[in-house]
Design a protein around this motif. Structure first.
Motif, PDB file in Angstrom:
ATOM      1  N   LEU A 152      82.413  45.413  -3.849  1.00 14.22           N
ATOM      2  CA  LEU A 152      83.015  45.545  -2.108  1.00 14.22           C
ATOM      3  C   LEU A 152      82.904  47.365  -1.514  1.00 14.22           C
ATOM      4  CD1 LEU A 152      85.442  42.374  -2.095  1.00 14.22           C
ATOM      5  CD2 LEU A 152      83.287  42.878  -1.246  1.00 14.22           C
ATOM      6  N   ASN A 153      81.319  48.203  -2.844  1.00 13.72           N
ATOM      7  CA  ASN A 153      81.618  49.050  -2.413  1.00 13.72           C
ATOM      8  C   ASN A 153      81.512  49.431  -0.581  1.00 13.72           C
ATOM      9  OD1 ASN A 153      82.247  49.828  -5.311  1.00 13.72           O
ATOM     10  ND2 ASN A 153      79.834  50.312  -5.749  1.00 13.72           N
ATOM     11  N   GLU A 154      80.429  48.365  -0.174  1.00 11.67           N
ATOM     12  CA  GLU A 154      79.879  49.493   0.986  1.00 11.67           C
ATOM     13  C   GLU A 154      80.400  48.495   1.866  1.00 11.67           C
ATOM     14  OE1 GLU A 154      75.712  50.798   0.221  1.00 11.67           O
ATOM     15  OE2 GLU A 154      75.263  48.604   0.290  1.00 11.67           O
ATOM     16  N   HIS A 155      82.113  47.913   1.623  1.00 12.58           N
ATOM     17  CA  HIS A 155      82.128  46.172   2.826  1.00 12.58           C
ATOM     18  C   HIS A 155      83.961  46.937   3.671  1.00 12.58           C
ATOM     19  CE1 HIS A 155      84.179  43.215   4.742  1.00 12.58           C
ATOM     20  NE2 HIS A 155      84.215  41.976   4.049  1.00 12.58           N
ATOM     21  N   PRO A 156      83.215  46.981   4.889  1.00 14.24           N
ATOM     22  CA  PRO A 156      84.278  48.173   5.656  1.00 14.24           C
ATOM     23  C   PRO A 156      86.120  47.786   4.852  1.00 14.24           C
ATOM     24  CG  PRO A 156      82.879  46.917   7.255  1.00 14.24           C
ATOM     25  CD  PRO A 156      82.555  46.758   5.739  1.00 14.24           C
ATOM     26  N   THR A 157      87.115  48.148   4.988  1.00 15.16           N
ATOM     27  CA  THR A 157      88.667  48.035   4.325  1.00 15.16           C
ATOM     28  C   THR A 157      88.911  47.437   5.988  1.00 15.16           C
ATOM     29  OG1 THR A 157      89.166  50.294   5.759  1.00 15.16           O
ATOM     30  CG2 THR A 157      88.296  50.155   3.120  1.00 15.16           C
ATOM     31  N   LYS A 158      88.423  47.053   6.465  1.00 14.16           N
ATOM     32  CA  LYS A 158      89.201  46.837   8.275  1.00 14.16           C
ATOM     33  C   LYS A 158      88.403  46.145   8.348  1.00 14.16           C
ATOM     34  CE  LYS A 158      87.751  50.056  11.803  1.00 14.16           C
ATOM     35  NZ  LYS A 158      88.792  50.857  12.770  1.00 14.16           N
ATOM     36  N   ASP A 159      88.242  44.705   9.086  1.00 18.76           N
ATOM     37  CA  ASP A 159      87.108  44.000  10.330  1.00 18.76           C
ATOM     38  C   ASP A 159      86.246  44.670  11.363  1.00 18.76           C
ATOM     39  OD1 ASP A 159      88.319  41.866   8.121  1.00 18.76           O
ATOM     40  OD2 ASP A 159      88.760  41.051   9.980  1.00 18.76           O
ATOM     41  N   ILE A 160      85.359  44.567  11.256  1.00 18.77           N
ATOM     42  CA  ILE A 160      84.441  45.066  12.465  1.00 18.77           C
ATOM     43  C   ILE A 160      83.419  43.578  12.878  1.00 18.77           C
ATOM     44  CG2 ILE A 160      82.349  46.550  12.841  1.00 18.77           C
ATOM     45  CD1 ILE A 160      84.986  48.388  12.107  1.00 18.77           C
ATOM     46  N   VAL A 161      84.112  42.996  14.504  1.00 19.10           N
ATOM     47  CA  VAL A 161      84.413  42.271  14.417  1.00 19.10           C
ATOM     48  C   VAL A 161      83.134  42.056  15.501  1.00 19.10           C
ATOM     49  CG1 VAL A 161      85.045  40.402  15.260  1.00 19.10           C
ATOM     50  CG2 VAL A 161      86.727  41.330  13.812  1.00 19.10           C
ATOM     51  N   ILE A 162      81.791  41.327  15.041  1.00 19.50           N
ATOM     52  CA  ILE A 162      81.158  40.121  16.126  1.00 19.50           C
ATOM     53  C   ILE A 162      81.613  39.916  17.427  1.00 19.50           C
ATOM     54  CG2 ILE A 162      78.644  39.145  17.171  1.00 19.50           C
ATOM     55  CD1 ILE A 162      77.922  40.889  14.366  1.00 19.50           C
ATOM     56  N   ARG A 163      82.515  40.153  18.731  1.00 22.51           N
ATOM     57  CA  ARG A 163      83.075  39.131  19.261  1.00 22.51           C
ATOM     58  C   ARG A 163      81.845  38.173  19.864  1.00 22.51           C
ATOM     59  NH1 ARG A 163      86.171  42.873  22.761  1.00 22.51           N
ATOM     60  NH2 ARG A 163      88.097  43.841  21.500  1.00 22.51           N
ATOM     61  N   ALA A 164      80.924  37.824  20.041  1.00 22.10           N
ATOM     62  CA  ALA A 164      79.387  37.492  20.252  1.00 22.10           C
ATOM     63  C   ALA A 164      78.366  38.056  20.253  1.00 22.10           C
ATOM     64  CB  ALA A 164      80.473  36.425  21.783  1.00 22.10           C
ATOM     65  N   ILE A 165      77.223  37.824  21.162  1.00 20.93           N
ATOM     66  CA  ILE A 165      75.846  38.100  20.883  1.00 20.93           C
ATOM     67  C   ILE A 165      76.040  37.458  21.928  1.00 20.93           C
ATOM     68  CG2 ILE A 165      73.847  39.131  20.365  1.00 20.93           C
ATOM     69  CD1 ILE A 165      74.916  39.040  17.505  1.00 20.93           C
ATOM     70  N   SER A 166      75.501  38.038  23.488  1.00 24.33           N
ATOM     71  CA  SER A 166      75.218  36.986  24.325  1.00 24.33           C
ATOM     72  C   SER A 166      73.021  37.185  25.053  1.00 24.33           C
ATOM     73  CB  SER A 166      75.560  37.222  25.604  1.00 24.33           C
ATOM     74  OG  SER A 166      75.901  38.537  26.072  1.00 24.33           O
ATOM     75  N   ILE A 167      72.426  36.897  25.565  1.00 30.47           N
ATOM     76  CA  ILE A 167      70.974  36.717  25.518  1.00 30.47           C
ATOM     77  C   ILE A 167      71.166  37.388  27.144  1.00 30.47           C
ATOM     78  CG2 ILE A 167      68.598  36.562  25.338  1.00 30.47           C
ATOM     79  CD1 ILE A 167      70.147  36.813  22.813  1.00 30.47           C
ATOM     80  N   TRP A 168      70.837  38.154  27.191  1.00 31.45           N
ATOM     81  CA  TRP A 168      70.736  39.109  29.180  1.00 31.45           C
ATOM     82  C   TRP A 168      68.845  38.301  29.689  1.00 31.45           C
ATOM     83  CZ3 TRP A 168      74.381  40.653  32.162  1.00 31.45           C
ATOM     84  CH2 TRP A 168      75.959  40.387  31.538  1.00 31.45           C
ATOM     85  N   ARG A 169      68.707  38.878  30.292  1.00 34.61           N
ATOM     86  CA  ARG A 169      67.085  38.439  30.943  1.00 34.61           C
ATOM     87  C   ARG A 169      67.539  38.884  32.647  1.00 34.61           C
ATOM     88  NH1 ARG A 169      62.118  35.680  30.267  1.00 34.61           N
ATOM     89  NH2 ARG A 169      63.562  34.309  28.946  1.00 34.61           N
ATOM     90  N   ASN A 170      66.648  40.540  32.953  1.00 47.07           N
ATOM     91  CA  ASN A 170      67.103  41.501  34.296  1.00 47.07           C
ATOM     92  C   ASN A 170      67.819  40.912  34.832  1.00 47.07           C
ATOM     93  OD1 ASN A 170      63.535  41.276  34.497  1.00 47.07           O
ATOM     94  ND2 ASN A 170      63.878  39.455  34.831  1.00 47.07           N
ATOM     95  N   GLY A 171      69.333  41.838  33.557  1.00 37.78           N
ATOM     96  CA  GLY A 171      69.821  42.144  34.120  1.00 37.78           C
ATOM     97  C   GLY A 171      71.181  41.347  34.531  1.00 37.78           C
ATOM     98  N   LYS A 172      71.094  39.591  33.742  1.00 39.78           N
ATOM     99  CA  LYS A 172      71.561  38.770  34.082  1.00 39.78           C
ATOM    100  C   LYS A 172      71.612  37.716  32.561  1.00 39.78           C
ATOM    101  CE  LYS A 172      71.057  38.080  39.165  1.00 39.78           C
ATOM    102  NZ  LYS A 172      70.354  37.896  40.123  1.00 39.78           N
ATOM    103  N   ILE A 173      72.921  37.518  32.122  1.00 43.10           N
ATOM    104  CA  ILE A 173      72.875  36.565  31.557  1.00 43.10           C
ATOM    105  C   ILE A 173      72.082  35.209  31.037  1.00 43.10           C
ATOM    106  CG2 ILE A 173      74.779  34.792  32.446  1.00 43.10           C
ATOM    107  CD1 ILE A 173      75.791  35.420  29.548  1.00 43.10           C
ATOM    108  N   VAL A 174      71.278  34.963  29.931  1.00 44.39           N
ATOM    109  CA  VAL A 174      70.354  34.074  30.815  1.00 44.39           C
ATOM    110  C   VAL A 174      71.715  32.207  30.855  1.00 44.39           C
ATOM    111  CG1 VAL A 174      68.266  32.341  29.313  1.00 44.39           C
ATOM    112  CG2 VAL A 174      69.113  34.729  28.495  1.00 44.39           C
ATOM    113  N   ASP A 175      71.044  31.211  31.670  1.00 45.99           N
ATOM    114  CA  ASP A 175      71.478  30.222  32.083  1.00 45.99           C
ATOM    115  C   ASP A 175      71.664  29.613  30.553  1.00 45.99           C
ATOM    116  OD1 ASP A 175      72.130  30.939  35.089  1.00 45.99           O
ATOM    117  OD2 ASP A 175      70.378  29.699  35.018  1.00 45.99           O
ATOM    118  N   GLY A 176      73.226  29.241  30.187  1.00 43.31           N
ATOM    119  CA  GLY A 176      72.677  27.682  29.106  1.00 43.31           C
ATOM    120  C   GLY A 176      73.495  28.766  28.261  1.00 43.31           C
ATOM    121  N   HIS A 177      73.600  30.019  27.877  1.00 48.35           N
ATOM    122  CA  HIS A 177      74.525  30.371  27.187  1.00 48.35           C
ATOM    123  C   HIS A 177      75.625  30.186  26.939  1.00 48.35           C
ATOM    124  CE1 HIS A 177      75.840  33.225  23.838  1.00 48.35           C
ATOM    125  NE2 HIS A 177      76.329  33.707  24.287  1.00 48.35           N
ATOM    126  N   ASP A 178      76.108  29.734  25.968  1.00 49.66           N
ATOM    127  CA  ASP A 178      78.043  29.228  25.769  1.00 49.66           C
ATOM    128  C   ASP A 178      78.275  29.823  24.655  1.00 49.66           C
ATOM    129  OD1 ASP A 178      79.668  28.748  26.473  1.00 49.66           O
ATOM    130  OD2 ASP A 178      79.677  26.423  26.455  1.00 49.66           O
TER     131      ASP A 178
END
Length: 232
Positions: free
Chosen positions: A188-214
């Motif tokens: 695990l040489n390159e595994h961080p010793t603390k969690d680096i968490v992705i809370r969420a990935i959301s998709i945006w169009r023209n500065g607004k979150i895409v409808d239907g994203h959940d």
């Protein structure tokens, strides 16, 4: 002889002009916002639709389904890349399986694999020996020509490169003397010793979150609690 050399120089110059590398433009109309507990990263997708259309669609599809929620950046290679997208990282107790998972299918390489260089900030797909990819992706910390023509890039960081660099400096098991000689953490040489968490990935169009994203909040771990909220 001089005329012959001049003709050759002109021919060489013409060839270089015709074959000069031009980095693709990035479309900022549709972007993906990667929310992490270290800050936010926004990526744009390459404007030329022929470069990596299926990889782009796949990333957007998985993001909209909440596939990436609560996953970890499980690999940090300093001066090289940070990597995420493995669903096995949702189980924090199975460190040795982190980096082994995917969505259950593989995509074949696309033209971007051979046409786009891995410059700093480029987002590309981690893949198997034949270039096939699934859900895992990495972000280049700096120019990494040794990756060119091996993986399929599909986008680039347009905001939050400072966050990428911050993640790229976190301590890993291989850098920590307390873990370096441990049999449990040997791979695990390159595994961080603390969690680096992705809370969420959301998709945006023209500065607004895409409808239907959940996303399903029930799968999100304690990373949703900010340090300020946890402070007494």
């Amino acid at each position: 002889l001089a005329r012959s050399l001049l003709r050759k120089m002109k021919a060489d110059l013409s060839w270089l002009e015709d074959h000069a590398y031009t980095h693709p433009t990035v479309d900022k109309t549709v972007t993906a916002l990667i929310e992490t507990d270290s800050g936010n990263i926004r990526i744009g997708f390459f404007s030329q639709p022929e470069l990596a259309p299926e990889h782009t669609k796949n990333f957007i599809k998985l993001a909209k389904e909440g596939f990436y929620n609560d996953l970890l950046f499980h690999r940090v290679a300093r001066g090289f890349v940070i990597q995420a997208g493995c669903p096995e990282t949702r189980d924090r107790n199975k460190l040795n399986e982190h980096g082994t998972g995917g969505p259950g299918y593989r995509q074949t390489p696309e033209p971007a694999r051979f046409a786009v260089n891995h410059l700093g900030g480029v987002v590309s797909t981690a893949s198997g020996p034949e270039g096939e990819s699934g859900s895992q992706f990495f972000i280049c910390l700096e120019d990494t020509p040794q990756l060119d023509k091996k993986y399929t890039p599909f986008g680039e960081v347009v905001e939050g490169m400072d966050v990428v660099e911050t993640i790229g400096r976190v301590q890993t098991f291989g850098q920590d003397p307390a873990f370096r000689e441990s049999e449990m953490f040997r791979n695990l040489n390159e595994h961080p010793t603390k969690d680096i968490v992705i809370r969420a990935i959301s998709i945006w169009r023209n500065g607004k979150i895409v409808d239907g994203h959940d996303w399903d909040a029930s799968i999100v771990g304690t990373a949703w609690s900010t340090p300020e909220a946890e402070a007494p």
